[in-house]
Design a protein around this motif. Structure first.
Motif, mmCIF file in Angstrom:
data_model
loop_
_atom_site.group_PDB
_atom_site.id
_atom_site.type_symbol
_atom_site.label_atom_id
_atom_site.label_comp_id
_atom_site.label_asym_id
_atom_site.label_seq_id
_atom_site.Cartn_x
_atom_site.Cartn_y
_atom_site.Cartn_z
ATOM 1 N N THR A 54 41.703 38.314 37.947
ATOM 2 C CA THR A 54 42.941 38.169 38.685
ATOM 3 C C THR A 54 44.039 39.005 38.031
ATOM 4 O OG1 THR A 54 44.578 36.584 39.507
ATOM 5 C CG2 THR A 54 43.569 36.114 37.369
ATOM 6 N N TRP A 55 44.982 39.498 38.815
ATOM 7 C CA TRP A 55 46.088 40.270 38.261
ATOM 8 C C TRP A 55 47.076 39.390 37.495
ATOM 9 C CZ3 TRP A 55 47.661 44.067 42.782
ATOM 10 C CH2 TRP A 55 46.711 45.098 42.833
ATOM 11 N N PHE A 92 53.652 33.966 41.444
ATOM 12 C CA PHE A 92 52.758 34.816 40.649
ATOM 13 C C PHE A 92 52.946 34.539 39.158
ATOM 14 C CE2 PHE A 92 52.080 38.862 38.376
ATOM 15 C CZ PHE A 92 50.781 39.166 38.749
ATOM 16 N N ASN A 104 41.506 31.048 37.994
ATOM 17 C CA ASN A 104 41.571 31.867 39.211
ATOM 18 C C ASN A 104 40.491 32.943 39.217
ATOM 19 O OD1 ASN A 104 43.786 30.425 40.204
ATOM 20 N ND2 ASN A 104 45.256 31.759 39.170
ATOM 21 N N THR A 105 40.230 33.540 38.050
ATOM 22 C CA THR A 105 39.171 34.546 37.973
ATOM 23 C C THR A 105 37.814 33.911 38.258
ATOM 24 O OG1 THR A 105 40.408 35.933 36.418
ATOM 25 C CG2 THR A 105 38.026 36.224 36.468
ATOM 26 N N LYS A 108 37.449 33.527 41.903
ATOM 27 C CA LYS A 108 37.330 34.846 42.533
ATOM 28 C C LYS A 108 35.936 35.435 42.352
ATOM 29 C CE LYS A 108 40.065 39.141 42.589
ATOM 30 N NZ LYS A 108 41.210 39.799 41.944
ATOM 31 N N MET A 360 48.123 40.504 48.967
ATOM 32 C CA MET A 360 47.874 39.772 47.727
ATOM 33 C C MET A 360 48.401 38.343 47.799
ATOM 34 S SD MET A 360 46.278 41.767 45.573
ATOM 35 C CE MET A 360 46.436 40.696 44.150
ATOM 36 N N LYS A 363 47.520 33.961 43.245
ATOM 37 C CA LYS A 363 46.337 33.623 42.459
ATOM 38 C C LYS A 363 45.295 34.733 42.452
ATOM 39 C CE LYS A 363 46.761 28.692 43.619
ATOM 40 N NZ LYS A 363 46.919 28.053 42.312
ATOM 41 N N GLY A 364 45.385 35.657 43.419
ATOM 42 C CA GLY A 364 44.401 36.729 43.519
ATOM 43 C C GLY A 364 43.185 36.373 44.350
ATOM 44 N N THR A 365 43.117 35.152 44.841
ATOM 45 C CA THR A 365 42.013 34.717 45.695
ATOM 46 C C THR A 365 42.469 34.673 47.144
ATOM 47 O OG1 THR A 365 42.663 32.458 45.109
ATOM 48 C CG2 THR A 365 40.769 33.384 43.965
ATOM 49 N N GLY A 383 43.582 40.926 48.951
ATOM 50 C CA GLY A 383 44.090 41.706 47.833
ATOM 51 C C GLY A 383 43.334 42.969 47.515
ATOM 52 N N HIS A 384 43.207 43.267 46.196
ATOM 53 C CA HIS A 384 42.780 44.599 45.768
ATOM 54 C C HIS A 384 41.269 44.787 45.794
ATOM 55 C CE1 HIS A 384 42.145 42.326 42.094
ATOM 56 N NE2 HIS A 384 41.521 43.335 41.554
#
Length: 418
Positions: A54-55, A92, A104-105, A108, A360, A363-365, A383-384
């Motif tokens: 996650t960012w 964020f 979060n990672t 993801k 985005m 959380k990045g999810t 997101g990315h």
């Protein structure tokens, strides 16, 4: 059921494919004249569970602060009078602790691995040509301290089933010989042999063609969605500039534009556009100097991917609203970096330039599944690495709509978790 899917990027088209494969009648609406013309048009091209971090991390606030004074950082914050941007940034920042980043990672990467399995299945079934490469990916570090931190951080991925391997500078060059000219500036790398790459735009259009020709999906191109109409707890129709559409169920897959459509329905979708830049470099006769594997320069988060006779280079996460403009200054650092990394990698002077918006969440999810409206479903905020997560998201969505239990745990992936 008759299901109306709003959006024909890779997320909307994969959703349409899974829903139509389940026997539903599907209509897809998009303002462009063909599929994957916005966020999915010129992305990094990586299907990369090996880079599913996650960012929002402990380092992110400092990088954003530095971006106010420097152009060579991965995250850029442009000061602007946009209350929604500041509200998103506050959410964020609350996700930037080490504990939250790990959680979060984990959510993801679980979706990324499931999605990659779905990609393999669709490849076996249909064999679309989209410049797919399955040699893996190489993640390059410029200094020893950063490399050692990267090796330590990769445990959150390996504990969740991603096969990552730290490699020395010599091993990195042996894996990707095109790195040899910049060997002196490489402290080490992480190799993920199972990551892959390809042209997302080509894939999405091939899948859309299959949906239309073999599964009976109807595509309404060049059609702007103006409003989603609801009565009580149900959506009753979609207004467009080419007339109204009705269905039994509706899927919101409009990426950065999902919050604007959802807001009149009472939906608080924490999705904000984060701008990225891309170069597409013709390789021409420089095959020896061009990379074979996809990868990332971890110092600057500049990614590269070999797409047939082209090299795609992407960089930067810029918080600047819906602005899609680009200038030579915006591209200068990524151009200089990739030329140092692969000095004979392609005809850089002929590169095409592009800027696009990534949808985005803090959380990045992504946000998947049910909404407060009983027949409106969400598939947005990817997101990315949206392409990486798209096929898994689509299958999850189709299972939920069909009343089935998804194959993976949805913790961290629903509106309630956003």
């Amino acid at each position: 059921m008759r299901i109306v899917v709003l959006g024909a990027g890779v997320v909307g088209v994969t959703a349409a494919y899974e829903l139509a494969s389940d026997g539903h009648e599907v209509v897809v609406v998009d303002r462009q004249e063909k599929a994957a013309m916005e966020t999915s048009f010129s992305n990094a091209g990586m299907v990369s569970p090996g880079h599913a971090y996650t960012w929002a991390s402990p380092r992110a606030p400092g990088i954003l602060w530095d971006s106010l004074f420097r152009d060579d950082v991965a995250l850029r914050l442009k000061l602007r009078a946009d209350p929604r941007m500041w509200a998103w940034c506050w959410r964020f920042l609350k996700e930037c602790s080490a504990e939250r980043a790990a959680i979060n990672t984990g959510h993801k990467v679980r979706l990324c691995l499931y999605s990659q399995q779905r990609f393999e299945e669709i490849h076996r079934r249909h064999g679309f040509d989209y410049d797919r490469r399955t040699q893996g990916a190489i993640y390059v570090y410029r200094d020893r301290d950063h490399y050692e931190r990267g090796v330590g951080a990769m445990r959150v991925l390996t504990d969740n089933g991603v096969g990552l391997r730290p490699v020395s500078t010599d091993e990195a060059v042996a894996i990707e010989p095109a790195l040899a000219p910049d060997r002196a500036n490489i402290a080490g790398a992480i190799h993920c042999p199972t990551d892959e790459s390809g042209d997302c735009h080509r894939f999405t259009n091939a899948l859309a063609g299959h949906c239309a020709e073999q599964l009976g999906v109807e595509f309404r191109w060049s059609t702007n969605v103006t409003r989603v109409r609801a009565e009580g707890d149900r959506v009753v129709g979609v207004d467009t500039d080419r007339g109204a559409l009705q269905g039994d169920a509706y899927v919101l897959a409009l990426g950065c534009y999902s919050p604007g459509i959802g807001r009149p329905l009472g939906l608080d979708l924490p999705v904000y556009p984060v701008k990225g830049y891309a170069l597409t470099v013709p390789i021409e006769d420089r095959h020896q100097g061009a990379p074979s594997l996809c990868g990332v320069d971890e110092k600057y988060l500049i990614a590269w991917t070999r797409l047939g006779q082209r090299m795609r280079v992407t960089a930067t996460a810029e918080f600047n609203g819906f602005d899609r403009s680009l200038s030579e200054r915006d591209l200068a650092h990524m151009t200089n970096t990739i030329r140092r990394l692969f000095p004979d990698g392609g005809a850089y002077e002929k590169a095409s330039r592009w800027a696009g918006l990534r949808p985005m969440t803090p959380k990045g999810t992504p946000i998947l599944g049910a909404s407060p409206k009983r027949n409106l479903y969400l598939d947005t905020g990817h997101g990315h690495i949206g392409w990486t997560m798209s096929m898994g998201s689509a299958r999850i969505l189709a299972d939920i709509i069909g009343g089935k239990t998804p194959e993976i745990d949805l913790a961290g992936l629903t509106l309630a978790d956003a």
